[in-house]
Design an enzyme around this catalytic site. Structure first.
Site, PDB file in Angstrom:
ATOM      1  N   ASP A 252     -33.732  22.933 -34.237  1.00 36.57           N
ATOM      2  CA  ASP A 252     -32.502  23.695 -34.039  1.00 36.57           C
ATOM      3  C   ASP A 252     -32.663  24.531 -32.770  1.00 36.57           C
ATOM      4  OD1 ASP A 252     -30.052  24.605 -35.955  1.00 36.57           O
ATOM      5  OD2 ASP A 252     -30.720  26.233 -34.662  1.00 36.57           O
ATOM      6  N   LEU A 253     -31.642  24.521 -31.943  1.00 35.62           N
ATOM      7  CA  LEU A 253     -31.761  25.253 -30.674  1.00 35.62           C
ATOM      8  C   LEU A 253     -31.585  26.754 -30.914  1.00 35.62           C
ATOM      9  CD1 LEU A 253     -29.669  22.981 -28.288  1.00 35.62           C
ATOM     10  CD2 LEU A 253     -32.048  22.768 -28.978  1.00 35.62           C
ATOM     11  N   ASP A 295     -25.946  22.093 -32.763  1.00 31.22           N
ATOM     12  CA  ASP A 295     -27.175  22.123 -31.970  1.00 31.22           C
ATOM     13  C   ASP A 295     -28.368  21.793 -32.849  1.00 31.22           C
ATOM     14  OD1 ASP A 295     -27.091  24.377 -33.475  1.00 31.22           O
ATOM     15  OD2 ASP A 295     -27.692  25.754 -31.902  1.00 31.22           O
TER      16      ASP A 295
END
Ligand code: C2E
Ligand code: CA
Ligand code: CA
Length: 640
Positions: A252-253, A295
């Protein structure tokens, strides 16, 4: 073997090139023949016969090669890529050879022949770049090498007209290159959408697994999508033998949302596309990388945890590299969670949930790292479940209370207010930290209730504190973004006799980022009553003070991690800079977490007039706070 990110785009590009490259070689050959012809009586035979014959033969051979019928083996992505790389190199060699030959011929003949050479160069370069539209790199390199040679030659000749012609051609070429690049860009997007469309159609028509996979591509990044990820996972589980091991991962960004919110979705999309491309490049053959949405990316590594961790680290490293978007350079971080089959789970749902929990744990406790689901996390899940169950059954009014930590002036240590901090003594579990209480309250849907029970106690306490002492009340992101919570707080405030100007609401950056618009509206409603707003834990998030200047803020609280840095010179400089910036935005500043006398002195010297921390006072019950205030008052009274 599972392969991620198969890309048929180069094939489409190659097929379009095939239609144009023969024309390019034809153009070069005819132009060369005409130039040799006009110079036939002026230049030596070697230059007007031998050299053009070699050049034209080379061109004809290449032309025939490009025109030859192709088989399916010719359309393998690797073959196509290799050929296109060869074409780029050859295009430069050929174009430089042609131009050098033409410039040597320029040494012969009168003004018309000179003119012909200049036209030859112009037509050659423009013709080449048009024919290389679908290989923009080659077009650019050809333009640079031809024009570079021509410009160098014209400057060496120091003839004004020649230099002017060279500059003219360069300008026209630059514009044409730009137009061609845009055209190529629209070709790419058309190809991509056509491919997606085709994939959808194919999926509807055919049940073959391969075709279904093609249809399961994420349009934005070109990575496989969520559907593909889960069908691969289910497939692996159904075929898994007793010795099989593989790892499911989630990446996950970090900081993506603020970039998307601040710079717009188009930029966000470009960032995701760039990251997707890096993941495709970085992905080893026995790994699937898919974009699951937003994201979040999923991985399946056909190996145990050690290999999976190294693959994940490499992908994270690639994600963290800076990305240039327009004239801006951005970088995002990422955190990852892993779950290993079969030790962590044997169903898709369980593996995914546990990887997700490991990811959540990474984001919360070990931001930027890769966390594997372990026995420790298993116990944590169980304890979270226990906390949730305890909170669901809790009698909030009797179990949840407030303690108060004074906020003092750094010059005389007189309290100007106190921060309310929640305490939960659960009947079944004992003392639970306020962070766990707030998180659990959100999970079990009692966040509003908890906030209101605490707020009632806060305004009751304010009535006991001598004016003009203020109290600070913490609002979570969930509270702030829930319109009904804000309305209920305002109703209670209005019903009480307390002066809103003695009330300060503390909010954190993360609560603002969840939904900036709703948070902003809530802050304005609170502030309209006369209450103040403090930005808490400043310095731990991603915002800069200047990006927050539009928000209705009155106070900034510098996170306690900075107080420890007051002992070093570099930390003091940083903190003074933050202090000055806050002052320039007319924000009052409180430094939190003062634990030693020297930190207090440094804070004072750095220009902080307000401070809070264990060195000054620990959080205490209202009774103890009132008692201490009475004592202080008496001391002052006696001293006077
Ligand atoms: P916060 O809002 O930053 O509160 C300050 C925290 O730092 C408090 O921890 C306080 O006890 C601690 N602290 C104060 N001085 C020092 C010091 O000198 N050194 C160190 N190491 N710590 C110091 P506490 O009470 O455990 O609260 C933790 C967090 O829980 C708070 O951080 C806040 O984010 C949240 N919280 C507490 N009460 C509430 C509440 O009523 N509502 C909401 N939404 N969150 C709350
Ligand atoms: Ca606070
Ligand atoms: Ca704080």
């Amino acid at each position: 073997m599972i392969r991620a990110g198969q890309h048929p785009l180069p094939v489409a590009q190659y097929l379009r090139l095939r239609e144009q490259i023969p024309a390019l070689y034809g153009l070069l050959s005819v132009n060369a023949a005409i130039l040799a012809y006009t110079h036939r009586a002026l230049a030596p035979r070697f230059l007007v016969l031998t050299v053009p014959a070699i050049l034209i033969t080379a061109c004809t051979l290449r032309m025939l090669m490009w025109m030859r019928p192709i088989s399916s083996a010719d359309l393998e992505v690797n073959v196509v890529r290799r050929r296109m790389h060869g074409t780029v190199a050859l295009a430069i060699v050929m174009s430089v050879a042609y131009v050098s030959w033409a410039l040597v011929l320029d040494g012969y003949g009168g003004p018309y022949e000179h003119g012909h050479v200049a036209i030859f160069v112009a037509v050659t370069v423009l013709g080449c770049i048009f024919c290389l539209t679908f290989l923009p790199l080659a077009a650019l390199l050809v333009a640079l090498s031809v024009l570079g040679t021509f410009l160098a030659y014209s400057f060496a000749q120091a003839t004004e007209v020649l230099i002017a012609i060279a500059l003219n051609i360069s300008l026209v070429t630059a514009v044409v290159l730009k137009i061609l690049r845009d055209y190529y860009g629209s070709f790419i997007s058309l190809e991509t959408s056509q491919r997606d469309l085709q994939n959808e159609r194919r999926q509807a028509q055919s049940l073959s697994e391969d075709n279904a996979r093609l249809a399961q591509t994420d349009a934005l990044t070109g990575l496989p999508n969520r559907r593909y990820f889960f069908s691969t996972l289910e497939g692996l589980l159904s075929r898994a033998g007793p010795r099989d091991v593989f790892t499911v991962g989630l990446i996950d960004l970090d900081r993506f949302k603020p970039i998307n919110d601040t710079h717009g979705h188009a930029h966000g999309d470009r960032l995701l596309r760039a990251i997707g491309q890096r993941m495709i490049n970085q992905c080893p053959p026995d790994t699937v990388v898919a974009r699951l949405g937003g994201d979040e990316f999923g991985l399946i590594v056909l190996d145990g945890p050690a290999k999976a961790e190294s693959v994940t680290q490499a992908l994270c490293q690639a994600i963290r590299e800076q990305v240039r978007i327009g004239d801006m350079v951005v970088s995002v971080g990422c955190s990852a969670g892993l779950a290993v089959f079969p030790e962590t789970g044997t169903s898709a749902d369980l593996l995914f949930d546990r990887a997700d929990f490991a990811l959540y744990h990474a984001k919360k406790e070990k931001r930027g790292q890769c966390v594997r689901f372990s026995d420790k996390l298993e116990r944590l899940i169980r304890s979270e479940q226990a906390i949730d169950a305890a909170l669901q059954a809790a009698d909030l009014r009797s179990e949840v209370s407030l303690v108060f930590q004074p906020i003092v002036g750094t010059d005389n240590l007189q309290p100007i207010g106190a921060e309310c901090l929640a305490r939960w003594t659960s009947r079944s579990l004992g003392q639970i930290s306020p962070e766990l209480l707030i998180a659990a309250a959100e999970r079990v849907g009692r966040a509003r209730e908890v906030a209101l029970v605490l707020f009632d106690q806060a305004i009751a306490a304010l009535a006991h504190l001598p004016a003009p002492m203020r109290i600070s009340f913490n609002l979570s992101g969930h509270n702030l973004c829930d319109v009904d919570t804000i309305t209920a707080l305002l109703d209670r405030l209005a019903a009480s006799r307390c002066e809103p100007s003695r009330l300060l609401f503390e909010i954190t950056e993360t609560s603002l980022i969840t939904d900036m618009e709703i948070a902003d509206a809530a802050l304005r409603r609170l502030r309209d009553t006369g209450a103040s707003i403090a930005l808490d834990d400043f310095g731990t998030g991603y915002s800069s003070l200047s990006s927050l200047h539009k928000l209705p803020l009155d106070v900034v609280k510098i996170d306690r991690s900075f107080a420890a840095r007051l002992d070093e010179a570099s930390g003091r400089r940083l903190i003074t800079a933050i202090r000055n910036l806050a002052r320039s935005l007319s924000l009052e500043c409180v430094i939190e977490g003062i634990e030693t006398e020297s930190q207090l002195i440094s804070a004072r010297l750095a220009g902080f007039s307000l401070a809070q921390g264990y060195f000054i006072a620990r959080p205490m019950t209202l009774d103890i706070l009132l008692e201490q205030l009475r004592q202080k008052h008496a001391e002052l009274w006696n001293a006077a």
